[in-house]
Design a protein around this motif. Structure first.
Motif, PDB file in Angstrom:
ATOM      1  N   LEU A   1      19.510 -36.154 -13.267  1.00  0.00           N
ATOM      2  CA  LEU A   1      19.366 -34.933 -13.507  1.00  0.00           C
ATOM      3  C   LEU A   1      17.862 -34.406 -12.682  1.00  0.00           C
ATOM      4  O   LEU A   1      18.086 -33.323 -12.181  1.00  0.00           O
ATOM      5  N   ALA A   2      17.002 -35.359 -12.661  1.00  0.00           N
ATOM      6  CA  ALA A   2      15.782 -34.765 -11.713  1.00  0.00           C
ATOM      7  C   ALA A   2      16.517 -34.650 -10.258  1.00  0.00           C
ATOM      8  O   ALA A   2      16.078 -33.636  -9.435  1.00  0.00           O
ATOM      9  N   ARG A   3      17.184 -35.581  -9.802  1.00  0.00           N
ATOM     10  CA  ARG A   3      18.029 -35.301  -8.429  1.00  0.00           C
ATOM     11  C   ARG A   3      18.658 -34.060  -8.317  1.00  0.00           C
ATOM     12  O   ARG A   3      18.356 -33.462  -7.434  1.00  0.00           O
ATOM     13  N   LEU A   4      19.404 -33.733  -9.345  1.00  0.00           N
ATOM     14  CA  LEU A   4      20.190 -32.571  -9.258  1.00  0.00           C
ATOM     15  C   LEU A   4      19.498 -31.202  -9.154  1.00  0.00           C
ATOM     16  O   LEU A   4      19.626 -30.417  -8.360  1.00  0.00           O
ATOM     17  N   LYS A   5      18.062 -31.403  -9.886  1.00  0.00           N
ATOM     18  CA  LYS A   5      17.219 -30.320  -9.687  1.00  0.00           C
ATOM     19  C   LYS A   5      16.337 -30.244  -8.366  1.00  0.00           C
ATOM     20  O   LYS A   5      16.516 -29.019  -7.690  1.00  0.00           O
ATOM     21  N   ALA A   6      16.012 -31.194  -8.093  1.00  0.00           N
ATOM     22  CA  ALA A   6      15.304 -31.309  -6.711  1.00  0.00           C
ATOM     23  C   ALA A   6      16.395 -31.126  -5.505  1.00  0.00           C
ATOM     24  O   ALA A   6      15.770 -30.108  -4.504  1.00  0.00           O
ATOM     25  N   ASN A   7      17.452 -31.136  -5.419  1.00  0.00           N
ATOM     26  CA  ASN A   7      18.255 -30.931  -4.239  1.00  0.00           C
ATOM     27  C   ASN A   7      19.070 -29.519  -4.624  1.00  0.00           C
ATOM     28  O   ASN A   7      19.905 -29.317  -3.907  1.00  0.00           O
ATOM     29  N   ASN A   8      18.750 -28.814  -5.761  1.00  0.00           N
ATOM     30  CA  ASN A   8      19.390 -27.190  -6.121  1.00  0.00           C
ATOM     31  C   ASN A   8      20.579 -27.678  -6.023  1.00  0.00           C
ATOM     32  O   ASN A   8      21.729 -26.901  -5.597  1.00  0.00           O
ATOM     33  N   GLN A   9      21.190 -28.896  -6.852  1.00  0.00           N
ATOM     34  CA  GLN A   9      22.848 -28.933  -6.978  1.00  0.00           C
ATOM     35  C   GLN A   9      23.482 -28.595  -8.364  1.00  0.00           C
ATOM     36  O   GLN A   9      24.353 -28.496  -8.587  1.00  0.00           O
ATOM     37  N   ILE A  10      22.609 -27.824  -9.108  1.00  0.00           N
ATOM     38  CA  ILE A  10      22.934 -27.201 -10.183  1.00  0.00           C
ATOM     39  C   ILE A  10      23.260 -25.761  -9.728  1.00  0.00           C
ATOM     40  O   ILE A  10      22.502 -24.906  -9.346  1.00  0.00           O
ATOM     41  N   LEU A  11      24.892 -25.435  -9.887  1.00  0.00           N
ATOM     42  CA  LEU A  11      25.306 -23.983  -9.582  1.00  0.00           C
ATOM     43  C   LEU A  11      25.374 -23.245 -10.550  1.00  0.00           C
ATOM     44  O   LEU A  11      25.110 -22.087 -10.476  1.00  0.00           O
ATOM     45  N   TRP A  12      25.828 -23.468 -11.727  1.00  0.00           N
ATOM     46  CA  TRP A  12      26.102 -22.478 -12.978  1.00  0.00           C
ATOM     47  C   TRP A  12      25.555 -23.012 -14.101  1.00  0.00           C
ATOM     48  O   TRP A  12      25.569 -24.431 -14.666  1.00  0.00           O
ATOM     49  N   GLN A  13      24.901 -22.207 -14.964  1.00  0.00           N
ATOM     50  CA  GLN A  13      24.163 -22.657 -16.247  1.00  0.00           C
ATOM     51  C   GLN A  13      24.765 -21.453 -17.325  1.00  0.00           C
ATOM     52  O   GLN A  13      24.921 -20.600 -17.034  1.00  0.00           O
ATOM     53  N   TYR A  14      25.116 -22.025 -18.498  1.00  0.00           N
ATOM     54  CA  TYR A  14      25.602 -21.242 -19.585  1.00  0.00           C
ATOM     55  C   TYR A  14      24.464 -20.326 -19.869  1.00  0.00           C
ATOM     56  O   TYR A  14      23.357 -20.851 -20.215  1.00  0.00           O
ATOM     57  N   CYS A  15      24.678 -19.084 -20.276  1.00  0.00           N
ATOM     58  CA  CYS A  15      23.490 -18.122 -20.462  1.00  0.00           C
ATOM     59  C   CYS A  15      24.196 -17.171 -21.636  1.00  0.00           C
ATOM     60  O   CYS A  15      25.326 -17.038 -21.733  1.00  0.00           O
ATOM     61  N   ASP A  16      23.051 -16.281 -22.024  1.00  0.00           N
ATOM     62  CA  ASP A  16      23.329 -15.152 -22.997  1.00  0.00           C
ATOM     63  C   ASP A  16      23.807 -14.081 -21.920  1.00  0.00           C
ATOM     64  O   ASP A  16      23.807 -14.129 -20.801  1.00  0.00           O
ATOM     65  N   ALA A  17      24.311 -12.944 -22.508  1.00  0.00           N
ATOM     66  CA  ALA A  17      24.984 -11.812 -21.853  1.00  0.00           C
ATOM     67  C   ALA A  17      23.862 -11.199 -20.779  1.00  0.00           C
ATOM     68  O   ALA A  17      24.152 -10.408 -19.726  1.00  0.00           O
ATOM     69  N   THR A  18      22.414 -11.400 -21.093  1.00  0.00           N
ATOM     70  CA  THR A  18      21.484 -10.982 -20.105  1.00  0.00           C
ATOM     71  C   THR A  18      21.003 -11.808 -19.202  1.00  0.00           C
ATOM     72  O   THR A  18      19.699 -11.617 -18.514  1.00  0.00           O
ATOM     73  N   GLY A  19      21.513 -13.141 -19.340  1.00  0.00           N
ATOM     74  CA  GLY A  19      21.113 -14.085 -18.562  1.00  0.00           C
ATOM     75  C   GLY A  19      20.069 -15.356 -18.834  1.00  0.00           C
ATOM     76  O   GLY A  19      19.531 -16.093 -18.098  1.00  0.00           O
ATOM     77  N   ASN A  20      19.720 -15.273 -20.234  1.00  0.00           N
ATOM     78  CA  ASN A  20      18.774 -16.255 -20.705  1.00  0.00           C
ATOM     79  C   ASN A  20      19.527 -17.438 -21.093  1.00  0.00           C
ATOM     80  O   ASN A  20      20.486 -17.571 -21.599  1.00  0.00           O
ATOM     81  N   LEU A  21      18.976 -18.597 -20.774  1.00  0.00           N
ATOM     82  CA  LEU A  21      19.553 -19.897 -20.831  1.00  0.00           C
ATOM     83  C   LEU A  21      19.241 -20.428 -22.166  1.00  0.00           C
ATOM     84  O   LEU A  21      18.196 -21.251 -22.228  1.00  0.00           O
ATOM     85  N   THR A  22      19.972 -19.911 -23.214  1.00  0.00           N
ATOM     86  CA  THR A  22      19.534 -20.230 -24.671  1.00  0.00           C
ATOM     87  C   THR A  22      20.299 -21.212 -25.061  1.00  0.00           C
ATOM     88  O   THR A  22      21.504 -21.664 -24.590  1.00  0.00           O
TER      89      THR A  22
END
Lengths: 236, 80
Positions: free
Chosen positions: A153-174
């Motif tokens: 996970l740390a490597r994914l974050k460091a290399n910017n490998q996370i492309l999409w994340q689930y969020c609410d309608a206004t973009g909050n990662l809840t």
């Protein structure tokens, strides 16, 4: 551009992927899992479904199909590969993407529209997604909870490998916007070389307003643009 | 001859099935249960007289590649 869409026994989003690519003005063909070669291909889509009945683990058997050797070689040579839903699971099992997809935390199969935040535009799969645009696309899975150990996970974050994340309608990662318990709300990632990506949601099912959303097309438009740049670079 | 492979989720991996069964046990009145982990059991029939060491090497290899996913699972192999 020529897209190859793989077809395993019990793939069921293969035709949707072919339809989406053609609708958006490019060519797509199906490639049978027993074929050892992809033919002329600019991009491979590993589609959704329940390849080999999800026996043993989702994607565990499909990764040994003859066609997957060709896909691995294609990816090793820098070719673009997108795995959707079961295709994402196949790519993690094949070791082309890090981590694994496990049972949804509530043990339920989720079939619904969700919202996606694009974590970075720096990839061939996200470059054309308008800044700040929250994508509304469907999910349909029982095993979509993304897991990876802390180091990965740390490597994914460091290399910017996370492309999409689930969020609410206004973009909050809840947490309530997270349908399956995925770590860091991860819906999709790419590899370190950024030419292989996978996501649990189905962009191919959201490419025309008739289907309730055409937000999925931004992912395809990003791929088209990346392929076009590549062609221009190759010709220059 | 038989090979037996027991596959369990790694400790750090969320195991919602195990948690649900643990809760069910509590509701049924069973006490003292501190964890439930649900995995898989695979039994493989081997031809009589198979060399145990060679079979163990081959099955460990297969367990890494196919039977289990080392990212999320551990396994134990027994040959008898």
């Amino acid at each position: 551009m020529n897209f190859s869409v793989l077809q395993f026994p019990a793939s069921n989003c293969d035709q949707d992927a072919v339809h989406a690519v053609r609708l958006l003005g490019h060519s797509a063909k199906l490639v049978w899992h027993k074929d050892a070669s992809l033919g002329e291909t600019d991009c491979v889509i590993v589609p959704g479904g329940f390849s080999y009945g999800d026996y043993l683990r989702c994607g565990a058997i499909a990764r040994f199909s003859p066609v997957m050797r060709a896909v691995k070689q294609f990816a090793d040579n820098g070719g673009l590969v997108l795995g959707v839903c079961n295709g994402f699971q196949v790519l993690t099992e094949a070791g082309l993407l890090p981590g694994a997809l496990i049972r949804n935390r509530d043990l339920q199969f989720h079939c619904e529209n969700i919202f996606l935040k694009t974590a970075t535009n720096d990839s061939p799969f996200t470059s054309r997604i308008p800044a700040g645009k929250i994508l509304r696309v469907p999910i349909a899975h029982g095993e979509g909870c993304y897991f990876a150990d802390e180091e990965t996970l740390a490597r994914l974050k460091a290399n910017n490998q996370i492309l999409w994340q689930y969020c609410d309608a206004t973009g909050n990662l809840t947490d309530t916007a997270n349908p399956n318990g995925a770590l860091l709300n991860i819906a999709g990632i790419c590899n370190e070389k950024r030419n292989v990506a996978g996501l649990m949601p189905h962009p191919e099912r959201a490419c025309e307003p008739l289907l309730g959303s055409d937000d999925g097309k931004w992912i395809f438009e990003s791929i088209f643009a990346a392929l076009k740049n590549k062609t221009v670079a190759a010709e220059a | 001859m038989k090979a037996k492979i027991i596959i369990t989720p790694k400790k750090a991996v969320l195991d919602p099935q195990g948690k649900t069964v643990q809760t069910a046990l509590e509701h049924m009145g069973y006490t003292g249960v501190t964890g439930v982990h649900i995995g898989k059991y695979i039994e493989i029939d081997l031809a009589p007289g198979t060399d145990k060491a060679a079979a163990s090497k081959a099955l460990n290899d297969a367990a890494h590649k196919l039977f289990s996913n080392p990212v999320i699972e551990d396994y134990k192999l027994e040959i008898e």
